[in-house]
Each structure stands twice: as structure tokens, then as C-alpha cells.
Motif scaffolding. Structure first.
Motif, PDB file in Angstrom:
ATOM      1  N   GLY A 770       0.825  -1.200   0.000  1.00  0.00           N
ATOM      2  CA  GLY A 770       0.000   0.000   0.000  1.00  0.00           C
ATOM      3  C   GLY A 770       0.856   1.245   0.000  1.00  0.00           C
ATOM      4  N   PHE A 771       0.187   2.403   0.014  1.00  0.00           N
ATOM      5  CA  PHE A 771       0.891   3.681  -0.054  1.00  0.00           C
ATOM      6  C   PHE A 771       1.779   3.907   1.159  1.00  0.00           C
ATOM      7  CE2 PHE A 771      -2.450   5.817  -2.999  1.00  0.00           C
ATOM      8  CZ  PHE A 771      -2.007   4.993  -4.021  1.00  0.00           C
ATOM      9  N   LEU A 772       1.439   3.313   2.308  1.00  0.00           N
ATOM     10  CA  LEU A 772       2.292   3.458   3.487  1.00  0.00           C
ATOM     11  C   LEU A 772       3.670   2.850   3.225  1.00  0.00           C
ATOM     12  CD1 LEU A 772       2.521   4.306   6.496  1.00  0.00           C
ATOM     13  CD2 LEU A 772       1.791   1.975   7.075  1.00  0.00           C
ATOM     14  N   ILE A 773       3.703   1.766   2.466  1.00  0.00           N
ATOM     15  CA  ILE A 773       4.968   1.106   2.165  1.00  0.00           C
ATOM     16  C   ILE A 773       5.659   1.835   1.013  1.00  0.00           C
ATOM     17  CG2 ILE A 773       6.053  -1.103   1.630  1.00  0.00           C
ATOM     18  CD1 ILE A 773       4.332  -0.975   4.245  1.00  0.00           C
ATOM     19  N   ALA A 774       4.991   1.941  -0.103  1.00  0.00           N
ATOM     20  CA  ALA A 774       5.529   2.637  -1.276  1.00  0.00           C
ATOM     21  C   ALA A 774       4.434   2.727  -2.324  1.00  0.00           C
ATOM     22  CB  ALA A 774       6.744   1.910  -1.849  1.00  0.00           C
ATOM     23  N   ARG A 775       4.466   3.798  -3.090  1.00  0.00           N
ATOM     24  CA  ARG A 775       3.517   3.945  -4.196  1.00  0.00           C
ATOM     25  C   ARG A 775       4.029   3.171  -5.411  1.00  0.00           C
ATOM     26  NH1 ARG A 775      -0.342   7.926  -4.014  1.00  0.00           N
ATOM     27  NH2 ARG A 775      -0.346   9.184  -2.109  1.00  0.00           N
ATOM     28  N   PRO A 776       3.140   2.773  -6.317  1.00  0.00           N
ATOM     29  CA  PRO A 776       3.611   2.130  -7.549  1.00  0.00           C
ATOM     30  C   PRO A 776       4.532   3.074  -8.315  1.00  0.00           C
ATOM     31  CG  PRO A 776       1.235   1.849  -7.295  1.00  0.00           C
ATOM     32  CD  PRO A 776       1.662   2.826  -6.248  1.00  0.00           C
ATOM     33  N   ALA A 777       5.601   2.535  -8.873  1.00  0.00           N
ATOM     34  CA  ALA A 777       6.598   3.368  -9.547  1.00  0.00           C
ATOM     35  C   ALA A 777       7.120   2.644 -10.776  1.00  0.00           C
ATOM     36  CB  ALA A 777       7.756   3.681  -8.595  1.00  0.00           C
ATOM     37  N   PRO A 778       7.634   3.403 -11.781  1.00  0.00           N
ATOM     38  CA  PRO A 778       8.199   2.761 -12.963  1.00  0.00           C
ATOM     39  C   PRO A 778       9.481   2.004 -12.615  1.00  0.00           C
ATOM     40  CG  PRO A 778       8.508   5.134 -13.048  1.00  0.00           C
ATOM     41  CD  PRO A 778       7.624   4.880 -11.886  1.00  0.00           C
ATOM     42  N   ALA A 779       9.982   1.243 -13.593  1.00  0.00           N
ATOM     43  CA  ALA A 779      11.099   0.342 -13.358  1.00  0.00           C
ATOM     44  C   ALA A 779      12.345   1.083 -12.893  1.00  0.00           C
ATOM     45  CB  ALA A 779      11.392  -0.457 -14.628  1.00  0.00           C
ATOM     46  N   ARG A 780      12.624   2.262 -13.432  1.00  0.00           N
ATOM     47  CA  ARG A 780      13.849   2.976 -13.052  1.00  0.00           C
ATOM     48  C   ARG A 780      13.833   3.374 -11.582  1.00  0.00           C
ATOM     49  NH1 ARG A 780      15.281   7.021 -18.163  1.00  0.00           N
ATOM     50  NH2 ARG A 780      15.639   5.362 -19.704  1.00  0.00           N
ATOM     51  N   GLU A 781      12.686   3.821 -11.090  1.00  0.00           N
ATOM     52  CA  GLU A 781      12.605   4.168  -9.673  1.00  0.00           C
ATOM     53  C   GLU A 781      12.710   2.926  -8.802  1.00  0.00           C
ATOM     54  OE1 GLU A 781       9.448   6.757  -8.556  1.00  0.00           O
ATOM     55  OE2 GLU A 781       9.567   7.953 -10.403  1.00  0.00           O
ATOM     56  N   ILE A 782      12.164   1.814  -9.270  1.00  0.00           N
ATOM     57  CA  ILE A 782      12.274   0.575  -8.507  1.00  0.00           C
ATOM     58  C   ILE A 782      13.739   0.145  -8.411  1.00  0.00           C
ATOM     59  CG2 ILE A 782      11.665  -1.877  -8.493  1.00  0.00           C
ATOM     60  CD1 ILE A 782       9.414   0.011  -7.643  1.00  0.00           C
ATOM     61  N   GLU A 783      14.512   0.383  -9.469  1.00  0.00           N
ATOM     62  CA  GLU A 783      15.933   0.031  -9.419  1.00  0.00           C
ATOM     63  C   GLU A 783      16.646   0.844  -8.336  1.00  0.00           C
ATOM     64  OE1 GLU A 783      17.345   0.641 -13.360  1.00  0.00           O
ATOM     65  OE2 GLU A 783      16.143  -1.002 -14.216  1.00  0.00           O
ATOM     66  N   ARG A 784      16.312   2.129  -8.206  1.00  0.00           N
ATOM     67  CA  ARG A 784      16.905   2.923  -7.128  1.00  0.00           C
ATOM     68  C   ARG A 784      16.436   2.412  -5.772  1.00  0.00           C
ATOM     69  NH1 ARG A 784      16.250   7.192 -11.004  1.00  0.00           N
ATOM     70  NH2 ARG A 784      14.206   7.786 -10.201  1.00  0.00           N
ATOM     71  N   PHE A 785      15.175   1.981  -5.704  1.00  0.00           N
ATOM     72  CA  PHE A 785      14.637   1.412  -4.470  1.00  0.00           C
ATOM     73  C   PHE A 785      15.419   0.147  -4.088  1.00  0.00           C
ATOM     74  CE2 PHE A 785      11.691  -1.591  -2.442  1.00  0.00           C
ATOM     75  CZ  PHE A 785      11.184  -0.834  -1.385  1.00  0.00           C
ATOM     76  N   LEU A 786      15.695  -0.705  -5.085  1.00  0.00           N
ATOM     77  CA  LEU A 786      16.447  -1.930  -4.830  1.00  0.00           C
ATOM     78  C   LEU A 786      17.891  -1.623  -4.450  1.00  0.00           C
ATOM     79  CD1 LEU A 786      15.090  -4.115  -7.783  1.00  0.00           C
ATOM     80  CD2 LEU A 786      14.559  -4.379  -5.359  1.00  0.00           C
ATOM     81  N   SER A 787      18.464  -0.588  -5.067  1.00  0.00           N
ATOM     82  CA  SER A 787      19.844  -0.232  -4.756  1.00  0.00           C
ATOM     83  C   SER A 787      19.971   0.236  -3.305  1.00  0.00           C
ATOM     84  CB  SER A 787      20.324   0.873  -5.697  1.00  0.00           C
ATOM     85  OG  SER A 787      20.308   0.430  -7.033  1.00  0.00           O
ATOM     86  N   ARG A 788      18.984   1.002  -2.833  1.00  0.00           N
ATOM     87  CA  ARG A 788      19.033   1.483  -1.445  1.00  0.00           C
ATOM     88  C   ARG A 788      18.910   0.337  -0.449  1.00  0.00           C
ATOM     89  NH1 ARG A 788      15.574   5.471  -3.605  1.00  0.00           N
ATOM     90  NH2 ARG A 788      13.759   4.484  -2.643  1.00  0.00           N
ATOM     91  N   ARG A 789      18.171  -0.738  -0.842  1.00  0.00           N
ATOM     92  CA  ARG A 789      17.977  -1.865   0.070  1.00  0.00           C
ATOM     93  C   ARG A 789      19.087  -2.897  -0.021  1.00  0.00           C
ATOM     94  NH1 ARG A 789      13.065  -3.364   2.412  1.00  0.00           N
ATOM     95  NH2 ARG A 789      11.551  -1.667   2.471  1.00  0.00           N
ATOM     96  N   ALA A 790      19.976  -2.753  -1.037  1.00  0.00           N
ATOM     97  CA  ALA A 790      21.042  -3.743  -1.220  1.00  0.00           C
ATOM     98  C   ALA A 790      22.076  -3.650  -0.088  1.00  0.00           C
ATOM     99  CB  ALA A 790      21.717  -3.505  -2.557  1.00  0.00           C
TER     100      ALA A 790
END
Length: 790
Positions: A770-790
Motif C-alpha cells: 500500500g501507499f504506506l509502504i511505497a507507491r507504484p513506480a516505474p522500473a527505473r525508480e524501482i531500481e533505485r529502491f532496490l539499490s538502497r535496500r542492497a
């Protein structure tokens, strides 16, 4: 065979050979035209595609170098890839399509050589910039100045402009080649027309020769069989007269019966002896007046024959219809003055045919299941009602009724029970309507009611209410007792239309508005309804080909563990970037796609794109959890859905566990046995399965235990019920408990507050989305999201 006939045969064989050769030539011309156009189009598409791509690669190469200079890129991998692709494209563009002339090809190559030289200069500048930027920092100010100088030199190279000139050079050649090709095609068409004319003349000559040969043969046969035929005809006439199924009468010139065959007696009941010497008028039923018989005798006198339908009377007094043909036989020999000497009447009893015609006429105008008027008879009755309303200066109303969710009953209880329900609905409507009203069935569960004297809107509204109340009463179908509702659209004459088609169309628009308003109600037509329907129609038309035009895209929303916040997966959500309307909400175009059947190819694109993106992230080194894809009911109903999913996963070299399919409860219950077989095959493949929007459908716990799924997704409506103090979350808590008891994961959708998170975490929900966790985002933003969690 005579010598002349033999010569004709030889001439015919020669003409056939010429005809075959001409047909082969015509086929060759057609093949040449098709093949030439196909080859040039294929080469043009290849070269034009490469021209588009090299300009894009050139722009991206400059952007990559600029990004490296500004420190936005950590390495030169992107620039290297663009340089490699640039070399491939330059080599490809060196193969100029051969449908251009020598001078056109030379012009393209000159421009290409100039463009290639600029690219070599660009490559040299990038190499120098690369050496300078990758070298250890020395003399920082001078190095920075040199780097800026090289970057300005790179940007000053006019590769984009020269790329445009290369495109213009090729376009000029292509347009000229198309002009030449069209000219050649015109010449080929003229040649084909000339050849076709020759074929026509040859065919006419063959036909003339064939007729001549046939006539000669017929003359020979006729002379040989003349005497035998005369004798056979006499025997045949006697046999026909005696054994014919039609009744036959022969009268003299004064219409006195001189002969009647057995069929006459079988049809009329009179024996030949009873009618001998009498007039056929003894059969007269009295249904035709004297004028009818005067016209019959007038036709006989002028034409020598008459035929038609009339009603006669049998010996027992019963009246029957018959088809009668009368022929006047002129007198022959000396002294004959051309007046008839006999009349021959041949007739057949057409009672069964008249009954069959009546049955066919009824079937042509009535629905076979309900015996209600169909569309043809409805149009006729509606036309008569409108004509009467115009004449009397009063109103009329058209009500279009459609049962709500009738397809679900057909799918779950079977078409036989569905037909029984339709018959019950018809009976209830008839009890509400008056004898002067018309109830017709258009198709399926759609009915039309015509109120010929609905003087006010209140009359129509009152009728609609009474019909809805009658339909809503419980109905027993076998061992099941169900309730069903309907939606009604009302169009009034003359306010909402002056003809049948307009009133029906506007009533249909009002009915759809009633369904959109929540069903089990009625709506009067308003002018904005057609405007809204037209907008939906245009949007559906633009949705076709949206994937091919690159307008569809996917956004991804994370799912995290409720216990520790670890990333547990993503859900792929479809978006439509309309070129004029901007981002179209999924609620606007996904229902249109489902209604029009476009959801199947669109769903296929979503599955393929999800698998492609998963593979791209894996190749980039990201540790990506499973991606969830929503599967539509139309896709699940496809017989090859398992093979389609397997092919997409195999094509992108994915482990099946990295893909999760989400299906709604209602979709799973449409054909339970088939659905279970499909889900079992998907699970055996290794694909994860989840029931989406759980709690909003009507699945039973017995079936739920049989579905081989991994997770239940709690519908957002139940999550939104959780208050700040954790109140009103009983349904969500119950679904979590049910998931635990069945050994399934519980996933909550639409989590938007800390109170909802705490409540779900306390009750053991496995994953949150849900929005509390994260809003839907395109693939490029998801890659930055994954990079921050790596």
C-alpha cells in the motif's frame, strides 16, 4: 465422326493449349508484381528502422558522455554499448537498398560517409575525454578545463543535423523508387488487362465451337430417336395422368369435365363418374368473388394459361387451399379457328404447405425459447405504436431490460437452468404488463417493452418499478433458490427520439447508465448518455494497438514482510500513457479491455513485459523477489494459458517461482473443475498463485481448500475499515486467521496508515502492500529502491 467435326476438335485442343499458356503468363505477372512490392517494402522497413535507431543511439551516446563528465554515471559501460551499436548500425546502413538507382545510392552513400566521419570524430573525442576522466587527478584546474573543452567539442559535432540529412537523402531516393515502381505496376496492370481480354476472347471462341459441336451431335441423336420418342411419350402421358399425385381435370371447350384422374378423386372426394359432364364450378367454395373468376378467364383468353392459389370445397363440405394451373389447348386441323378445344387443369392440395408457412412465419417473428416477439416483429409493432401515437398526438415509451449478472447464473448452474429462469422472468413481466403492451426478447437476457400509450414519464416509471419488484422475488431453479435483479433504461416518444432505432439506442444507453448506477433500478434517457457512450467507444478504439505504439507501461508496487519490513515481492500494475489524454486511470480502460476482448492480448503483453523486466533486473545484479501479475478471467479461460505462461518464463530464462499470478474469487468459481485442473498444472510448473481481492467474491471454503494457491490477498475495502484504534477490522482479522488455518500467506492490500500496519502485524498478517509502504513506480525508480535496500 465427320471431317468437319474432327477439324473442330483439333481447333478446340489448340485453343485450350493457348488458354493454359495465357493463364500461366497471367499468374507469372501477378507473382512478379507481388514479389517486387514485398521485397522493396522489406528492405525499406529495415533501412528506415536502422536510420531511426542510429539517430537515437547518437543522442544517447552524447547523453552518456555528458553524464560521465558530470559524474551522473559511474563508468563508461553505457557509452561503450552505444559505440558498439553505432558501429553495427553504420555497417548495416552501408547496405543501401538495391531498389534505388545508382545516382540515388551514391547520394546516400556520400551522406553516410560524411556521417561516418563525424561519428569517428565523436568516437575520438569521447576516447580523449575518457582517458582524461579516468586518469588519476593531477593538475585539477587544467584537467577540468581540458575536459570541458573536449565536451564542448563533442557537443559541437553536428551529428544530429547530418543524421537528418542522411534520412532526407534516403527519403528522396525512396520516394523516387516508389514513383518508378508505381509506373511499372501500371504497365504490368495494362499488360494483365490485355492478357485478360485475350483470355476472354479465347473463352468466347471456345464456347462458340463447343455449341456448334453440341448442336451437330444433338441433330444426329434427334433424327435417330424421333419415332421411339413419339411412342414413349404416349405411354408416359397415360402413366402421368394415372399415377400423378396432383389432381388433373380435362374439360371440353364449354368447360364440361370429360376426364379426371385418381388423384382428383383422392383430393376432392368426387369419383370421375360423379363429375363427368359437369362444370368444375361444383368445387367452388365461395371464398373468391365473381371478379376473381372474370380475371382468371380473361388471362386464359389472352395468354392461354393461368395459375394461382384458390380455395375449393370437397365433397364432404370441407374447404381446402389448392394451387391450380389451367392451360388452354387450341384446336388443330382444317376448320380450326384458333379457339381452345380443351382445358387442362392441374392442382395440388397445399394445406400442409400453408400450415408450414404459418409456422415459419411465426418462427421468423418470435423467439424460439420464450415465444416472445423477436427483433423483427418488435420493430414492426414499435413502428405501428409510433404511427398511432403521432396520429393521436400522444406519447409512447420504450423500456430496455437487461438482467443483472445473468451470465454468472448460466456459468454456474448451466444453460438449462438459465433458460428456466428466462421463462419465469417472461411470465412475471406478462403479469405486470397490459394486453396492449409489447414484450419482446432481443437476445440473451435482454428484453424490450413497448408501452404504446405512456402519456407521462410517471406511467413508464410505475411500470418499471412493478417489473423490477416482480423480477426481484426469489425464484427456485431445481434445488437452488436464487434472486436476480434487472436494470431498465427508458426512452420516451417523442422527447427521446422519433423513430424505432433512435428510441432503442437511447433506451440501451439509459440501461447501461442504470447498471453503472448500481443495478436493480431504472434510468430515463438523457442527452449526455450518448456522449458518454461515444467517449467510451473512442477510448476503446484508441486502446487497440496501444501496446504496439509503446503507450502501455508497467508500474511496480512493493510488498514487504509485516514482521520485519523485508522486501517480499512486487505487483506489476498496468498503466496507459495516452498521447493526448495523459495517464489514463486503470479503472477507465481495463473494463473497456475486458468488454471488448482486448484484455487477452494486453494481458499477454503484461506477462511478457513482467518476465522481461525480471530478467533485466537479474542481469543487472539485483536480488529481485517474485513479481505478481494479475490474470484476467478471459486469459484464464484460454485453453493454452498454461503453455502461454510457460513459454514467457522459458523465453526469459526465469525460475518459475519468480512469477506469481493473481486471480479473483469470481474468476475461479466460473468453471471450478477446469479452474482447479489449470491451477494444478501451474503449481506443478512452479509458478506462485494468489487469490486477489479475497472476501469480495463468493467462493466456498470447500472449493478454497481445493485451490492450490500460495496466498490470499485481503481486499483493500476490508483494510480501510481498520480504524485508528484497531476497530472494525474483524473481516481482515478473520481472513488472516483463515489463511493461517489453510497454510497460506495473508497479504493485505491498500495499507495506508500506521494503525492499519500495527493491527495487521498484531494479527499475524504475512505481507503488507500500500501507499504506506511505497507507491507504484516505474522500473527505473524501482531500481533505485532496490539499490538502497542492497
Amino acid at each position: 465422326m465427320t471431317r468437319a467435326a474432327f477439324a473442330l476438335l483439333l481447333h478446340t485442343s489448340s485453343s485450350i493449349r493457348l488458354l493454359v499458356l495465357a493463364l500461366i503468363g497471367l499468374a507469372g505477372l501477378g507473382w512478379f508484381v507481388v514479389e517486387a512490392g514485398t521485397s522493396s517494402a522489406r528492405e525499406h522497413l529495415r533501412y528506415a528502422r536502422d536510420l531511426r535507431e542510429i539517430r537515437q543511439v547518437d543522442a544517447e551516446l552524447g547523453a552518456a558522455a555528458l553524464a560521465r563528465r558530470l559524474g551522473l554515471a559511474e563508468d563508461w559501460h553505457g557509452a561503450d554499448a552505444h559505440l558498439a551499436r553505432m558501429g553495427e548500425l553504420l555497417e548495416d546502413l552501408g547496405r543501401v537498398p538495391d531498389f534505388l538507382t545508382g545516382s540515388e545510392m551514391a547520394a546516400v552513400r556520400r551522406q553516410l560517409d560524411h556521417y561516418t566521419a563525424l561519428q569517428i570524430d565523436k568516437r575520438t573525442v569521447i576516447s580523449a575525454l575518457r582517458v582524461l576522466l579516468d586518469a588519476p587527478p593531477q593538475n585539477g584546474g587544467a584537467a577540468e578545463a581540458e575536459a570541458d573543452r573536449l565536451l564542448r567539442q563533442l557537443l559541437a559535432l553536428q551529428t544530429a543535423r547530418e543524421g537528418e540529412r542522411l534520412v532526407e537523402s534516403y527519403t528522396d531516393g525512396y520516394v523516387a523508387s516508389q514513383t518508378r515502381m508505381n509506373r511499372h505496376r501500371v504497365l504490368l496492370v495494362l499488360a494483365a488487362l490485355a492478357l485478360g481480354a485475350y483470355l476472354l476472347l479465347t473463352a468466347l471462341r471456345l464456347r462458340a465451337v463447343s455449341l456448334t459441336v453440341s448442336k451437330a451431335h444433338a441433330d444426329l441423336q434427334e433424327h435417330a430417336a424421333a419415332l421411339g420418342r413419339a411412342e414413349a411419350e404416349l405411354r408416359l402421358y397415360a402413366t402421368v395422368f394415372t399415377n400423378a399425385s396432383e389432381g388433373m381435370l380435362i374439360t371440353d371447350a364449354h368447360s364440361r369435365i370429360i376426364a379426371a384422374n385418381p388423384a382428383f378423386s383422392r383430393i376432392t372426394g368426387y369419383s370421375p363418374a360423379e363429375v363427368a359432364g359437369r362444370s368444375p364450378a361444383l368445387l367452388n367454395s365461395g371464398r373468391q368473388d365473381a371478379g376473381f373468376y372474370r380475371r382468371m378467364w380473361s388471362t386464359l383468353a389472352s395468354r392461354g394459361k393461368w395459375q394461382g392459389e384458390l380455395w375449393n370445397r370437397r365433397r364432404d363440405g370441407s374447404i381446402y387451399p389448392e394451387w391450380l394451373s389451367i392451360t388452354a389447348v387450341p384446336g388443330e386441323g382444317e376448320g380450326a379457328d384458333g379457339q381452345p378445344c380443351n382445358y387442362i387443369g392441374i392442382f395440388s392440395d397445399i394445406t400442409e404447405r400453408k400450415e408450414a408457412e404459418a409456422r415459419i412465419l411465426h418462427l421468423a417473428h418470435h423467439d424460439p425459447l420464450t415465444n416472445l416477439p423477436n427483433r423483427a416483429l418488435l420493430n414492426d409493432r414499435l413502428s405501428q405504436s409510433l404511427l398511432q401515437a403521432r396520429r393521436d398526438g400522444r406519447g409512447a415509451a420504450v423500456l430496455l431490460l437487461d438482467l443483472d449478472r445473468f451470465k454468472t447464473i448460466n456459468d454456474t448452474l448451466g444453460h438449462e437452468r438459465g433458460d428456466s429462469l428466462l421463462l419465469e422472468i417472461c411470465a412475471r413481466c406478462r403479469r405486470v404488463l397490459r394486453d396492449t403492451d409489447t414484450l419482446a426478447r432481443l437476445s440473451g437476457d435482454e428484453f424490450v417493452i413497448v408501452l404504446p400509450d405512456a402519456t407521462t414519464a410517471d406511467v413508464s416509471a410505475d411500470t418499471a418499478r412493478r417489473i423490477l419488484d416482480a423480477i426481484a422475488l426469489p425464484c427456485r431453479l431445481g434445488e437452488h433458490e436464487i434472486s436476480i435483479t434487472a436494470s431498465i433504461g427508458i426512452a420516451l416518444f417523442p422527447r427521446d427520439g422519433g423513430d424505432e432505432s433512435t428510441l432503442l439506442r437511447n433506451a440501451d444507453a439509459a440501461m447501461h447508465r442504470a447498471k453503472e448506477a448500481g443495478r436493480n433500478g431504472f434510468e430515463f434517457y438523457t442527452e449526455d448518455m450518448n456522449t458518454s457512450s461515444l467517449g467510451r467507444l473512442l477510448l476503446e478504439h484508441q486502446l487497440r494497438g496501444a501496446a504496439e505504439r509503446g503507450e502501455l507501461l508497467l508500474h511496480y508496487q512493493p510488498k514487504v514482510s509485516a514482521a520485519d519490513g523485508r522486501l517480499g515481492g512486487f505487483e506489476a500494475l498496468l498503466r496507459w500513457q495516452h498521447p493526448e489524454l495523459g495517464m489514463v486511470a486503470p479503472g477507465q480502460f481495463i473494463p473497456l479491455a475486458e468488454e471488448s476482448g482486448l484484455i487477452v492480448p494486453i494481458g499477454q503483453w503484461v506477462l511478457e513485459e513482467t518476465c522481461r523486466q525480471q530478467r533485466a533486473w537479474l542481469d543487472a545484479g539485483f536480488d529481485v523477489p517474485p513479481l505478481a501479475v494479475n490474470l484476467s478471467a478471459h486469459q484464464l479461460a484460454q485453453p493454452d494459458i498454461v503453455a502461454t505462461v510457460a513459454a514467457a518464463i522459458e523465453c526469459h530464462r526465469l525460475a518459475p517461482g519468480l512469477i506469481e499470478l493473481e486471480l479473483t474469487e469470481t474468476m475461479l468459481m466460473r468453471d471450478v473443475d477446469r479452474t482447479i485442473r489449470t491451477l494444478v498444472r501451474l503449481r506443478e510448473m512452479g509458478v506462485r498463485l494468489a487469490i486477489d481481492d479475497f472476501g469480495t467474491g463468493y467462493s466456498s471454503l470447500n472449493y478454497l481448500r481445493q485451490f492450490p494457491v500460495n496466498a490470499l490477498k485481503i481486499d483493500r475495502s476490508f483494510v480501510s475499515d481498520i480504524g485508528s484504534d484497531g476497530a472494525e477490522g474483524k473481516i481482515a482479522a478473520a481472513i488472516v486467521g483463515m489463511a493461517h488455518s489453510l497454510g497460506l500467506d495473508a497479504v493485505a492490500e491498500g495499507v495506508e496508515s500506521e494503525a492499519q500496519r500495527a493491527f495487521l502485524q498484531m494479527h499475524g498478517c504475512h505481507q503488507l502492500q500500500g501507499f504506506l509502504i511505497a507507491r507504484p513506480a516505474p522500473a527505473r525508480e524501482i531500481e533505485r529502491f532496490l539499490s538502497r535496500r542492497a
